[in-house]
Design an enzyme around this catalytic site. Structure first.
Site, PDB file in Angstrom:
ATOM      1  N   THR A  51       1.077  -1.009  -0.229  1.00 47.13           N
ATOM      2  CA  THR A  51       0.126   0.040  -0.094  1.00 47.13           C
ATOM      3  C   THR A  51       0.633   1.224  -0.175  1.00 47.13           C
ATOM      4  O   THR A  51       2.051   1.287   0.585  1.00 47.13           O
ATOM      5  CB  THR A  51      -0.984  -0.001   1.340  1.00 47.13           C
ATOM      6  OG1 THR A  51      -1.470   1.007   1.556  1.00 47.13           O
ATOM      7  CG2 THR A  51      -0.121  -0.416   2.593  1.00 47.13           C
ATOM      8  N   ASP A  52       0.362   2.311  -0.497  1.00 42.61           N
ATOM      9  CA  ASP A  52       1.053   3.519  -0.475  1.00 42.61           C
ATOM     10  C   ASP A  52       1.218   4.097   1.014  1.00 42.61           C
ATOM     11  O   ASP A  52       2.152   4.897   1.269  1.00 42.61           O
ATOM     12  CB  ASP A  52       0.421   4.747  -1.401  1.00 42.61           C
ATOM     13  CG  ASP A  52      -0.926   4.884  -0.918  1.00 42.61           C
ATOM     14  OD1 ASP A  52      -1.712   4.341   0.039  1.00 42.61           O
ATOM     15  OD2 ASP A  52      -1.592   5.939  -1.436  1.00 42.61           O
ATOM     16  N   GLU A  53       0.522   3.540   1.710  1.00 45.45           N
ATOM     17  CA  GLU A  53       0.635   3.924   3.504  1.00 45.45           C
ATOM     18  C   GLU A  53       1.774   3.721   3.969  1.00 45.45           C
ATOM     19  O   GLU A  53       2.416   4.320   4.780  1.00 45.45           O
ATOM     20  CB  GLU A  53      -0.636   3.347   3.886  1.00 45.45           C
ATOM     21  CG  GLU A  53      -1.880   3.883   3.379  1.00 45.45           C
ATOM     22  CD  GLU A  53      -3.310   3.575   4.192  1.00 45.45           C
ATOM     23  OE1 GLU A  53      -2.989   3.678   5.446  1.00 45.45           O
ATOM     24  OE2 GLU A  53      -4.353   3.316   3.703  1.00 45.45           O
ATOM     25  N   TYR A  77      -1.443  -0.314  11.059  1.00 43.37           N
ATOM     26  CA  TYR A  77      -1.558  -0.932   9.899  1.00 43.37           C
ATOM     27  C   TYR A  77      -0.367  -0.622   8.806  1.00 43.37           C
ATOM     28  O   TYR A  77       0.225  -1.687   8.322  1.00 43.37           O
ATOM     29  CB  TYR A  77      -2.912  -0.532   9.412  1.00 43.37           C
ATOM     30  CG  TYR A  77      -2.882  -0.825   7.871  1.00 43.37           C
ATOM     31  CD1 TYR A  77      -3.128  -2.129   7.354  1.00 43.37           C
ATOM     32  CD2 TYR A  77      -3.004   0.212   6.798  1.00 43.37           C
ATOM     33  CE1 TYR A  77      -3.373  -2.597   5.991  1.00 43.37           C
ATOM     34  CE2 TYR A  77      -3.175   0.035   5.278  1.00 43.37           C
ATOM     35  CZ  TYR A  77      -3.248  -1.593   5.042  1.00 43.37           C
ATOM     36  OH  TYR A  77      -3.406  -1.785   3.763  1.00 43.37           O
ATOM     37  N   LYS A 124       2.244  -3.297   7.108  1.00 45.20           N
ATOM     38  CA  LYS A 124       2.668  -3.553   5.736  1.00 45.20           C
ATOM     39  C   LYS A 124       4.166  -3.282   5.412  1.00 45.20           C
ATOM     40  O   LYS A 124       4.339  -3.736   4.369  1.00 45.20           O
ATOM     41  CB  LYS A 124       1.641  -2.740   4.875  1.00 45.20           C
ATOM     42  CG  LYS A 124       0.240  -3.282   5.342  1.00 45.20           C
ATOM     43  CD  LYS A 124      -0.189  -4.641   4.537  1.00 45.20           C
ATOM     44  CE  LYS A 124      -0.239  -4.671   3.205  1.00 45.20           C
ATOM     45  NZ  LYS A 124      -0.725  -5.745   2.701  1.00 45.20           N
TER      46      LYS A 124
HETATM   47  P1  NAD Z   1     -10.167  -6.875   2.924  1.00 48.28           P
HETATM   48  O1  NAD Z   1      -9.961  -6.623   4.363  1.00 48.28           O
HETATM   49  O2  NAD Z   1     -11.530  -6.530   2.064  1.00 48.28           O
HETATM   50  O3  NAD Z   1      -9.815  -8.540   2.441  1.00 48.28           O
HETATM   51  C1  NAD Z   1      -8.739  -9.231   3.457  1.00 48.28           C
HETATM   52  C2  NAD Z   1      -9.126 -10.636   3.228  1.00 48.28           C
HETATM   53  O4  NAD Z   1      -8.023 -11.314   3.691  1.00 48.28           O
HETATM   54  C3  NAD Z   1     -10.518 -11.002   3.668  1.00 48.28           C
HETATM   55  O5  NAD Z   1     -11.088 -12.070   2.808  1.00 48.28           O
HETATM   56  C4  NAD Z   1      -9.744 -11.862   4.893  1.00 48.28           C
HETATM   57  O6  NAD Z   1     -10.530 -13.060   5.150  1.00 48.28           O
HETATM   58  C5  NAD Z   1      -8.388 -12.335   4.438  1.00 48.28           C
HETATM   59  N1  NAD Z   1      -7.604 -12.836   5.812  1.00 48.28           N
HETATM   60  C6  NAD Z   1      -7.430 -11.902   6.755  1.00 48.28           C
HETATM   61  N2  NAD Z   1      -6.410 -12.242   7.594  1.00 48.28           N
HETATM   62  C7  NAD Z   1      -6.188 -13.518   6.814  1.00 48.28           C
HETATM   63  C8  NAD Z   1      -5.447 -14.664   7.372  1.00 48.28           C
HETATM   64  N3  NAD Z   1      -4.756 -14.748   8.578  1.00 48.28           N
HETATM   65  N4  NAD Z   1      -5.185 -15.851   6.636  1.00 48.28           N
HETATM   66  C9  NAD Z   1      -5.978 -15.870   5.360  1.00 48.28           C
HETATM   67  N5  NAD Z   1      -6.801 -14.948   4.915  1.00 48.28           N
HETATM   68  C10 NAD Z   1      -6.979 -13.707   5.633  1.00 48.28           C
HETATM   69  O7  NAD Z   1      -9.050  -5.979   2.234  1.00 48.28           O
HETATM   70  P2  NAD Z   1      -8.752  -5.520   0.667  1.00 48.28           P
HETATM   71  O8  NAD Z   1      -9.330  -4.167   0.669  1.00 48.28           O
HETATM   72  O9  NAD Z   1      -9.383  -6.377  -0.319  1.00 48.28           O
HETATM   73  O10 NAD Z   1      -7.047  -5.398   0.662  1.00 48.28           O
HETATM   74  C11 NAD Z   1      -6.382  -6.419  -0.117  1.00 48.28           C
HETATM   75  C12 NAD Z   1      -4.869  -6.161  -0.038  1.00 48.28           C
HETATM   76  O11 NAD Z   1      -4.718  -4.994  -0.622  1.00 48.28           O
HETATM   77  C13 NAD Z   1      -4.286  -6.102   1.328  1.00 48.28           C
HETATM   78  O12 NAD Z   1      -3.215  -6.441   1.589  1.00 48.28           O
HETATM   79  C14 NAD Z   1      -4.323  -4.258   1.441  1.00 48.28           C
HETATM   80  O13 NAD Z   1      -3.246  -4.106   2.461  1.00 48.28           O
HETATM   81  C15 NAD Z   1      -4.195  -4.115   0.177  1.00 48.28           C
HETATM   82  N6  NAD Z   1      -4.372  -2.633  -0.137  1.00 48.28           N
HETATM   83  C16 NAD Z   1      -5.619  -2.347  -0.022  1.00 48.28           C
HETATM   84  C17 NAD Z   1      -6.158  -1.160  -0.451  1.00 48.28           C
HETATM   85  C18 NAD Z   1      -7.476  -0.490  -0.043  1.00 48.28           C
HETATM   86  O14 NAD Z   1      -7.712   0.582  -0.603  1.00 48.28           O
HETATM   87  N7  NAD Z   1      -8.295  -1.317   0.058  1.00 48.28           N
HETATM   88  C19 NAD Z   1      -5.287  -0.260  -1.108  1.00 48.28           C
HETATM   89  C20 NAD Z   1      -3.833  -0.761  -1.246  1.00 48.28           C
HETATM   90  C21 NAD Z   1      -3.387  -1.845  -0.719  1.00 48.28           C
HETATM   91  P1  TYD Z   2     -10.099   4.733   4.801  1.00 46.92           P
HETATM   92  O1  TYD Z   2     -11.308   4.301   3.750  1.00 46.92           O
HETATM   93  O2  TYD Z   2     -10.298   3.944   6.075  1.00 46.92           O
HETATM   94  O3  TYD Z   2      -8.788   4.490   4.114  1.00 46.92           O
HETATM   95  P2  TYD Z   2      -7.269   4.789   4.635  1.00 46.92           P
HETATM   96  O4  TYD Z   2      -7.581   5.380   6.154  1.00 46.92           O
HETATM   97  O5  TYD Z   2      -6.532   3.638   4.480  1.00 46.92           O
HETATM   98  O6  TYD Z   2      -6.885   6.253   3.666  1.00 46.92           O
HETATM   99  O7  TYD Z   2     -10.279   6.265   5.147  1.00 46.92           O
HETATM  100  C1  TYD Z   2     -10.065   7.162   3.808  1.00 46.92           C
HETATM  101  C2  TYD Z   2     -10.115   8.527   4.487  1.00 46.92           C
HETATM  102  O8  TYD Z   2     -11.582   8.776   5.039  1.00 46.92           O
HETATM  103  C3  TYD Z   2      -9.231   8.743   5.532  1.00 46.92           C
HETATM  104  O9  TYD Z   2      -8.690  10.194   5.470  1.00 46.92           O
HETATM  105  C4  TYD Z   2     -10.092   8.654   6.837  1.00 46.92           C
HETATM  106  C5  TYD Z   2     -11.484   9.141   6.354  1.00 46.92           C
HETATM  107  N1  TYD Z   2     -12.769   8.666   6.943  1.00 46.92           N
HETATM  108  C6  TYD Z   2     -13.637   9.536   7.335  1.00 46.92           C
HETATM  109  O10 TYD Z   2     -13.628  10.797   7.238  1.00 46.92           O
HETATM  110  N2  TYD Z   2     -14.716   8.775   8.008  1.00 46.92           N
HETATM  111  C7  TYD Z   2     -14.804   7.694   8.270  1.00 46.92           C
HETATM  112  O11 TYD Z   2     -15.764   7.119   8.834  1.00 46.92           O
HETATM  113  C8  TYD Z   2     -13.901   6.695   7.778  1.00 46.92           C
HETATM  114  C9  TYD Z   2     -14.024   5.157   7.792  1.00 46.92           C
HETATM  115  C10 TYD Z   2     -12.791   7.288   7.057  1.00 46.92           C
END
Ligand code: NAD
Ligand code: TYD
Length: 337
Positions: free
Chosen positions: A124-126, A151, A155
């Site tokens: 992730t960019d984070e 988090y 990562k």
């Molecule tokens: P999500 O939370 O929707 O899904 C995570 C999945 O992982 C779930 O299906 C969960 O059951 C499974 N999981 C969790 N712990 C586990 C374990 N110990 N063993 C097996 N499975 C397990 O997450 P997402 O938003 O789909 O993100 C997927 C990946 O992409 C993550 O690695 C996250 O860090 C990365 N990512 C997400 C975003 C975003 O905006 N959502 C952005 C950049 C990177």
């Molecule tokens: P989020 O979707 O949790 O992603 P991330 O923290 O990984 O960027 O949040 C996106 C942005 O929205 C972040 O600046 C936090 C803000 N946010 C709110 O203002 N209210 C909310 O209820 C949530 C979940 C996020």
């Protein structure tokens, strides 16, 4: 026939990745390994071809279970499995350290043991921390890793674990670092689906702080194509930043959702800011564009409207995930907002 081992494939991005891979290539077989935490949802996998998609309920930290599920002829592991929500990591980091770090190590060990050809770590960019407001600074692949939330720290640690496997054991691995995803089937703890779900139900919309934090939003299918291209064209040992050059203030995102749903702005509630809240994320995706041949295909306007329509048309999905554990989580996080 190629065989891929996808972890976390019952979550938001992993399920989108599997869906597009199966649709795009008839010669692909997927083992989807997921422990079905609160974020994993078998409804996300409805309708997939059962001959080419095998679901295994397992934990990536469980070494013997991973080894039992991982065949000898796997072309790549795509590691999506993670605890993924910043707010939950602030409440308790334990599961984040376990799954995101230990789990990655277990998968890398298993990849070596079984001769997996390539390992793709979804990061992730984070991991790169926060950028100053209104600046012309962007995250590049040479930005330092300086994570601010538990988090992000977990990562970033996973990235170092991957690096160590490459340097020490010659594992072939690439890392993708994407910005904030949005699209169908995202769990409504994240900003966009939470705001859509609440607005659809005429419930308050909790905006943290001044609402002026900036996120760089990307449509989930564009992210999934970038991951695939990183697998196909990426150089081992390299990280690739993935972003759509789409910076938005949180409050503008919330306004856009309310406008699209025809709901009033007085549903908005400014609430106490998140601890350690990163101010701005902004990605320079030049390396992915030039080296991987990737570019995003979905505009912010089309992607957001399509996403809102998906939630509108899939209310049973929303109702299922908003019951049970979610209600307790919501009460703990937001109280009587
Ligand atoms: P999500 O939370 O929707 O899904 C995570 C999945 O992982 C779930 O299906 C969960 O059951 C499974 N999981 C969790 N712990 C586990 C374990 N110990 N063993 C097996 N499975 C397990 O997450 P997402 O938003 O789909 O993100 C997927 C990946 O992409 C993550 O690695 C996250 O860090 C990365 N990512 C997400 C975003 C975003 O905006 N959502 C952005 C950049 C990177
Ligand atoms: P989020 O979707 O949790 O992603 P991330 O923290 O990984 O960027 O949040 C996106 C942005 O929205 C972040 O600046 C936090 C803000 N946010 C709110 O203002 N209210 C909310 O209820 C949530 C979940 C996020």
């Amino acid at each position: 026939m190629k065989t891929f081992f996808v972890t976390g494939g019952a979550g938001f991005i992993g399920s989108a990745f599997i869906r597009s891979l199966l649709a795009d290539d008839p010669n692909v077989r997927i083992i989807n390994y997921d422990s079905l935490t609160y974020a994993g949802n078998l409804e996300n996998l409805a309708g997939l071809d059962e001959n080419r998609h095998v679901f295994v309920n397992g934990d990536i930290c469980d070494r013997s279970s991973v080894l039992a599920a991982l065949p000898d002829d796997v072309d790549a592991i795509f590691n999506f499995a993670a605890e993924s929500h910043v707010d939950r990591s602030i409440t308790s980091a334990d599961e984040f350290l376990r799954t995101n770090i230990i789990g990655t190590q277990v998968l890398l060990d298993a990849a070596r043991a079984k001769g997996v050809r390539r390992f793709v770590q979804i990061s992730t960019d984070e991991v790169m921390g926060s950028l100053p407001d209104e600046s012309d600074e962007y995250f590049t692949e040479s930005s330092p890793l300086q994570p601010n939330s538990p988090y992000a720290a977990s990562k970033a640690s996973a990235e170092f674990i991957v690096r160590a496997a490459i340097e020490t054991f010659g594992v072939d691995a690439v890392i993708t670092r994407c910005g904030n995803n949005y699209g169908p089937r995202q769990f409504p703890e994240k900003l966009i689906p939470l705001m859509i779900a609440n607005a659809m139900n005429d419930e308050p919309l909790p905006v943290y702080g001044d609402g002026k934090n900036v996120r760089d939003w990307i449509y989930v299918d564009d992210h999934c194509r970038a991951i695939w291209l990183a697998y196909e064209n990426g150089r081992s040992g390299e990280a690739y930043n993935i972003g759509s050059r789409n910076e938005q203030y949180n409050i503008d995102v919330v306004h856009a959702i309310l406008d699209a749903l025809g709901k009033p702005y007085d549903l908005i509630r400014y609430v106490t800011d998140r601890l350690g809240h990163d101010r701005r994320y902004a990605i320079d995706p030049t390396k992915a564009e030039t080296e991987l041949g990737w570019k995003p295909l979905t505009s912010w306007e089309d992607g957001l409207i399509g996403t809102i329509d998906w939630y509108r048309n899939n209310q049973p999905w929303v109702e299922h995930v908003r019951s049970g554990e979610y209600r307790e989580y919501y009460r703990r996080m937001y109280g009587e907002v």
